[in-house]
Design a protein around this motif. Structure first.
Motif, PDB file in Angstrom:
ATOM      1  N   LEU A  74      -4.817 -65.626  16.844  1.00 14.11           N
ATOM      2  CA  LEU A  74      -5.916 -65.326  17.769  1.00 14.11           C
ATOM      3  C   LEU A  74      -6.748 -64.141  17.297  1.00 14.11           C
ATOM      4  CD1 LEU A  74      -4.128 -65.910  21.187  1.00 14.11           C
ATOM      5  CD2 LEU A  74      -5.786 -67.414  20.036  1.00 14.11           C
ATOM      6  N   LEU A  75      -6.102 -63.155  16.669  1.00  9.98           N
ATOM      7  CA  LEU A  75      -6.838 -62.013  16.126  1.00  9.98           C
ATOM      8  C   LEU A  75      -7.774 -62.452  15.001  1.00  9.98           C
ATOM      9  CD1 LEU A  75      -7.113 -58.912  16.403  1.00  9.98           C
ATOM     10  CD2 LEU A  75      -5.383 -58.713  14.601  1.00  9.98           C
ATOM     11  N   ALA A  76      -7.320 -63.379  14.167  1.00 12.27           N
ATOM     12  CA  ALA A  76      -8.162 -63.885  13.082  1.00 12.27           C
ATOM     13  C   ALA A  76      -9.327 -64.714  13.625  1.00 12.27           C
ATOM     14  CB  ALA A  76      -7.324 -64.714  12.098  1.00 12.27           C
ATOM     15  N   VAL A 141     -10.210 -54.472  12.820  1.00 16.36           N
ATOM     16  CA  VAL A 141      -9.545 -55.782  12.903  1.00 16.36           C
ATOM     17  C   VAL A 141      -9.354 -56.359  11.498  1.00 16.36           C
ATOM     18  CG1 VAL A 141      -9.777 -58.171  13.707  1.00 16.36           C
ATOM     19  CG2 VAL A 141     -10.282 -56.283  15.254  1.00 16.36           C
ATOM     20  N   SER A 142     -10.347 -56.202  10.631  1.00 17.03           N
ATOM     21  CA  SER A 142     -10.218 -56.750   9.275  1.00 17.03           C
ATOM     22  C   SER A 142      -9.083 -56.066   8.518  1.00 17.03           C
ATOM     23  CB  SER A 142     -11.536 -56.640   8.501  1.00 17.03           C
ATOM     24  OG  SER A 142     -11.819 -55.300   8.149  1.00 17.03           O
ATOM     25  N   TYR A 143      -8.935 -54.756   8.689  1.00 18.50           N
ATOM     26  CA  TYR A 143      -7.838 -54.057   8.013  1.00 18.50           C
ATOM     27  C   TYR A 143      -6.494 -54.416   8.641  1.00 18.50           C
ATOM     28  CZ  TYR A 143     -10.914 -51.390   5.029  1.00 18.50           C
ATOM     29  OH  TYR A 143     -11.821 -51.029   4.073  1.00 18.50           O
ATOM     30  N   VAL A 148      -1.419 -57.254   7.910  1.00 15.85           N
ATOM     31  CA  VAL A 148      -0.512 -58.343   8.303  1.00 15.85           C
ATOM     32  C   VAL A 148      -0.242 -59.230   7.091  1.00 15.85           C
ATOM     33  CG1 VAL A 148      -0.311 -60.457   9.669  1.00 15.85           C
ATOM     34  CG2 VAL A 148      -1.101 -58.362  10.754  1.00 15.85           C
ATOM     35  N   PHE A 149      -1.277 -59.572   6.344  1.00 12.50           N
ATOM     36  CA  PHE A 149      -1.102 -60.410   5.161  1.00 12.50           C
ATOM     37  C   PHE A 149      -0.225 -59.692   4.139  1.00 12.50           C
ATOM     38  CE2 PHE A 149      -2.201 -63.473   1.941  1.00 12.50           C
ATOM     39  CZ  PHE A 149      -2.551 -64.593   2.667  1.00 12.50           C
ATOM     40  N   MET A 150      -0.340 -58.367   4.084  1.00 18.48           N
ATOM     41  CA  MET A 150       0.445 -57.600   3.112  1.00 18.48           C
ATOM     42  C   MET A 150       1.913 -57.467   3.486  1.00 18.48           C
ATOM     43  SD  MET A 150      -2.293 -54.700   1.923  1.00 18.48           S
ATOM     44  CE  MET A 150      -1.039 -53.751   1.081  1.00 18.48           C
ATOM     45  N   THR A 151       2.321 -58.013   4.629  1.00 21.03           N
ATOM     46  CA  THR A 151       3.756 -58.085   4.917  1.00 21.03           C
ATOM     47  C   THR A 151       4.405 -59.107   3.993  1.00 21.03           C
ATOM     48  OG1 THR A 151       3.564 -59.830   6.596  1.00 21.03           O
ATOM     49  CG2 THR A 151       3.440 -57.520   7.363  1.00 21.03           C
ATOM     50  N   TYR A 152       3.584 -59.979   3.417  1.00 20.07           N
ATOM     51  CA  TYR A 152       4.028 -61.077   2.543  1.00 20.07           C
ATOM     52  C   TYR A 152       4.880 -62.107   3.289  1.00 20.07           C
ATOM     53  CZ  TYR A 152       2.302 -58.574  -1.532  1.00 20.07           C
ATOM     54  OH  TYR A 152       1.507 -57.948  -2.437  1.00 20.07           O
ATOM     55  N   ASN A 153       4.914 -62.025   4.598  1.00 21.57           N
ATOM     56  CA  ASN A 153       5.655 -63.017   5.364  1.00 21.57           C
ATOM     57  C   ASN A 153       4.823 -64.295   5.421  1.00 21.57           C
ATOM     58  OD1 ASN A 153       6.222 -64.467   8.054  1.00 21.57           O
ATOM     59  ND2 ASN A 153       8.056 -63.238   7.666  1.00 21.57           N
ATOM     60  N   ILE A 181     -23.023 -59.810   4.162  1.00 23.72           N
ATOM     61  CA  ILE A 181     -22.898 -58.518   3.511  1.00 23.72           C
ATOM     62  C   ILE A 181     -22.037 -57.551   4.311  1.00 23.72           C
ATOM     63  CG2 ILE A 181     -25.086 -58.709   2.288  1.00 23.72           C
ATOM     64  CD1 ILE A 181     -26.280 -56.846   4.440  1.00 23.72           C
ATOM     65  N   THR A 182     -21.638 -57.949   5.518  1.00 27.03           N
ATOM     66  CA  THR A 182     -20.796 -57.073   6.333  1.00 27.03           C
ATOM     67  C   THR A 182     -19.309 -57.411   6.165  1.00 27.03           C
ATOM     68  OG1 THR A 182     -20.904 -58.514   8.278  1.00 27.03           O
ATOM     69  CG2 THR A 182     -22.625 -56.829   8.051  1.00 27.03           C
ATOM     70  N   GLU A 183     -18.973 -58.296   5.281  1.00 31.24           N
ATOM     71  CA  GLU A 183     -17.590 -58.734   5.082  1.00 31.24           C
ATOM     72  C   GLU A 183     -16.763 -57.581   4.524  1.00 31.24           C
ATOM     73  OE1 GLU A 183     -14.397 -61.264   5.185  1.00 31.24           O
ATOM     74  OE2 GLU A 183     -16.402 -61.640   5.904  1.00 31.24           O
ATOM     75  N   HIS A 184     -15.571 -57.391   5.057  1.00 25.52           N
ATOM     76  CA  HIS A 184     -14.674 -56.346   4.612  1.00 25.52           C
ATOM     77  C   HIS A 184     -13.382 -56.988   4.123  1.00 25.52           C
ATOM     78  CE1 HIS A 184     -17.247 -53.232   6.183  1.00 25.52           C
ATOM     79  NE2 HIS A 184     -17.423 -54.006   7.246  1.00 25.52           N
TER      80      HIS A 184
END
Length: 186
Positions: A74-76, A141-143, A148-153, A181-184
């Motif tokens: 939901l956050l994504a 939110v992007s960070y 979350v992705f960097m948990t590698y789960n 251009i606002t993509e982080h």
């Protein structure tokens, strides 16, 4: 590579002083009698001892993992909607429109006029303050999603990817050209 007080155990057998099994990343620090989390550095599928963003937020059951995946999903979706929402607000609140023309040499010696349209907002306006606030929310939110992705789960990574996909599907279908251009970090 070993840290003086950290032990990493790769197989499923247990050693004295080490808590956990294959897939877990809990270690025991015999010098201080406490448990420390080691950062997982490869993708894995598991639900035990998965630390999610904050020290006190640790997943240990399948139900907790399902709940975390739903929340991350939901956050994504929210992140993708926020990006498009900011763009829509920007288009609605365009105040300053300037046209800038300049001569450009043509192919056969002729002179062409190239016109650039510059669109903006007043710096001290409610619309610009709102955009600034929403930009801060978007960056945070992007960070969070990146961390979350960097948990590698694997489960959490799939939730991020599917949420971003659904969010894009729901909110970006009217866009003719996708240039953001606002993509982080994502």
């Amino acid at each position: 590579m070993s840290h003086p007080h950290m032990h990493h155990h790769a197989d499923s057998t247990m050693e004295p002083g080490i808590t956990g099994s294959h897939g877990d990343h809990m270690t025991h620090d015999p010098g201080h009698g406490q448990h420390d989390m080691m950062m997982q550095m490869t993708f894995y599928l598991g639900y035990k001892n998965v630390e999610l963003l904050f020290a006190g937020l640790v997943i240990n059951t399948p139900g907790e993992m399902v709940g975390a995946c739903i929340g991350v999903f939901l956050l994504a979706v929210f992140y993708e909607g926020l990006k498009i929402g900011r763009e829509v607000l920007l288009r609605r609140n365009q105040v300053n429109v300037r046209y800038n023309s300049m001569p450009v040499p043509g192919a056969d010696g002729t002179v062409l006029m190239e016109t650039h349209k510059t669109v903006g907002q007043r710096m001290l306006s409610l619309a610009h303050f709102l955009q600034t606030f929403l930009h801060i929310v978007q960056v945070v939110v992007s960070y969070f999603l990146m961390l979350v992705f960097m948990t590698y789960n694997g489960y959490l990574c799939i939730a991020v990817a599917l949420g971003a996909g659904l969010g894009y599907f729901l909110f970006s279908w009217k866009k003719a050209v996708v240039v953001d251009i606002t993509e982080h970090c994502h």
